[in-house]
Design an enzyme around this catalytic site. Sequence first.
Site, PDB file in Angstrom:
ATOM      1  CG  ASP A  34      -9.636   2.144  -0.089  1.00 51.87           C
ATOM      2  OD1 ASP A  34      -9.077   1.079  -0.401  1.00 51.87           O
ATOM      3  OD2 ASP A  34      -9.087   3.014   0.608  1.00 51.87           O
ATOM      4  CG  ASP A  55      -2.177   0.735   1.092  1.00 48.90           C
ATOM      5  OD1 ASP A  55      -2.297   1.505   0.121  1.00 48.90           O
ATOM      6  OD2 ASP A  55      -3.070   0.574   1.947  1.00 48.90           O
TER       7      ASP A  55
END
Length: 749
Positions: free
Chosen positions: A525, A465
Amino acid sequence: MIECKNGLFHLKNRAFSYLFRVTRYGLLEQVHFGAPVDSADAEALACQPGLGWGGSLLLNGLDTGSCSDAIPLAWSGSGRGDFRESPLELDGRPTEFCYVNHRVLKEQPAMACGLPLAHGGSETLEITLAQPGAKLYLYFTLFETALTRRAVLENEGQTPLELRKFMSFCLDLPGDYAMTTFDGGWIAEMGRHTAPVAGSRVVSESTTGFSSHRHNPGFLLHESDAGEDHGRVYGFNLIYSGNHYASAQRSLQGLTRVMQGISPANFRKTLAPGEKFETPEAVLCHSDAGFGGLSARMHRFVNDHIIPEYWRGRERPVLYNSWEGCMFDFDQRKLLDLAKRAKELGCELFVLDDGWFGARNNDKAGLGDYNVNLKKLPNGLEGLAERIRKLGLEFGLWFEPESVNEDSDLYRAHPDWALHNEGFSDIPGRNQLLLDLTKPEVRDYIVENVSRILDSAGISYVKWDMNRHSVALGARAHDHILGLYDILRRIFGPRPQILLESCSSGGNRFDLGMLCFGPQVWCSDNTDPISRLDIQGNLSYLYPQSTFGAHVSAAPHAQTLRNTPLTTRGNVSFFGLLGYELDLKHLVSVEIQEIKAQTELYKKYRRVFQFGTFRRLKNGWQVSEGPVTIAGVFHKLVDAAPAYEQLRLKGLDRSKRYLLRTRAQKIRVGQFAGLLKHVAPVDLNPNGAVLRTADKIYALEDGVEGYHVTGGALMSGITLLPLFRGTGYDANQRTQGDFGSNVYVVEEE
Ligand code: GLA
């Protein structure tokens, strides 16, 4: 193959021809990029400037056609009469690189700077151009469905050369085009926008330090009336994860100049005598069969030549990710309980997301530290991984190695390892700063720690990430990305079997550079399936579905508050890499049955879903491989008394017979609430216990269809069962309401 004859260069294969030639002034004239042609067609394909245009500057006063401004070029200069945008800017000096010689290479030379390259090209053409004090090398590499281009500049003078802008390619195309770009932000990635390309420049650019969700580096140039299956479409992309720039502009002569490369914003490079600079590699693709034709070519290129060779065509596991279900709040007991449930549902890989290290109990602390939190995980990662594997699941782990919280041991020890704007205060993003990846000691720290953890716990999957933009990179932005690639290469080069999924707050770094190191990306997301129809649908213009991390999450959705059926959440995620990301302990019996059915179907047809030919339909998507085609039909808001709807498939064999079956899916009775009293023998309280209990254990069949039918009929369009029209329940209708969907499996008989 690459043909080079009398100054004419022809890169050709079954998909396209790319033709250019050397003019008598040593410039590279772009002759054709499109459907396959013959080298002998060059004269007819070329633009004939004749007596030229008034107001021109001429390279040769006696030749009215020698105006470089009016010729389509494969590389252009500046300050020498071509007033269109130039792909190269030095320190204010003109540029006019002229042909010197060329070579055809069996293999593309590696990048000395460490930028990733597409692999497996058939041949590479290297053209050397020169002007006093400098050489320019242009590389053209041929693949089955695309072409790549890049450039290298060498300072051959005695003094330093300042580089202010250097694109990977530049190209002029005759004709009128529109430019489609993919723009957005967090949870709203990949919005598709089209602008006509006329006299003013149309630009897509990222300046955040990374490729960004603001503007994906991939873009399209197409005829304004091109459709899904017809019309001329070009696709371009950059194998790069940093700041990028692309532009298109039409000249008076009707030539559309297009270029792409590193963004010139804050870009400065000083080349010492003898030094070289290499641009990232760009991908150029063409189709005369519309957007669908272009996507098919891009997908093939990415699957075969971008993603790491170990993962080429290799099936990916159905995963469970702990983030949305737990966030930072977990311990070993909770994780093992989730893992057990995930296994029962059919998942194959358990991914522990953020929160397993240091003081990482929220997003304010701990990033940068690699000590496992023994309060949460008393047996360490190793102990947890072992227990997970015992349950029959593989174990994967989240990392965010490029960033640091100020509240971390790493930052306290090495504040100078973070990027700061000198003379200004820091501007944190998600409470974190970026580490300076141009520093070798920072890179070593990351490589050593991540490698140690990977090896300590038999980790088979990494979610990598990166959750912030940078304002502190400035002119270091490019070197920072080179630092990132060095880290990824050192960690994953020796561990090719680890499945790397990159992520940057979702799709903030969805690019071909990252895909060279790991075969998949967390798209967003935002896992709301209705948002995903756009996000995954728009990604599909340039990227294959084998790169889409696509998870089923809870409803109402955490980012949109939209309530969607579990069936649709599954049906949309099937057209990507299926995963589950929700708390499993509250699932009721009908949901457990539905998820089990989803993972079962997905695993049965995994190859088709992940690697089949992906096509966009008017009302959904289809994937096909060999004898199997699977189509999803999706709805957003429904109309009252809706019309009949057709399913129209593509690419089947007209004369073959197929069996089409609906995926067996169920309707939750609870969604009808008080409406049930119209059909139930007793008066039901819409909020009462009876209905709540019935909803947990009992569901209705939805829209069951099955036909033996020819490919011809399926491509002409079969009429699906009607949608709900307010006339009652019937298994022979699609009782779906808003956000409903079905999946149809079509198999050759
Ligand atoms: C980012 C990612 C999420 C999750 C969190 C963890 O937002 O996009 O999927 O991993 O970080 O902090």
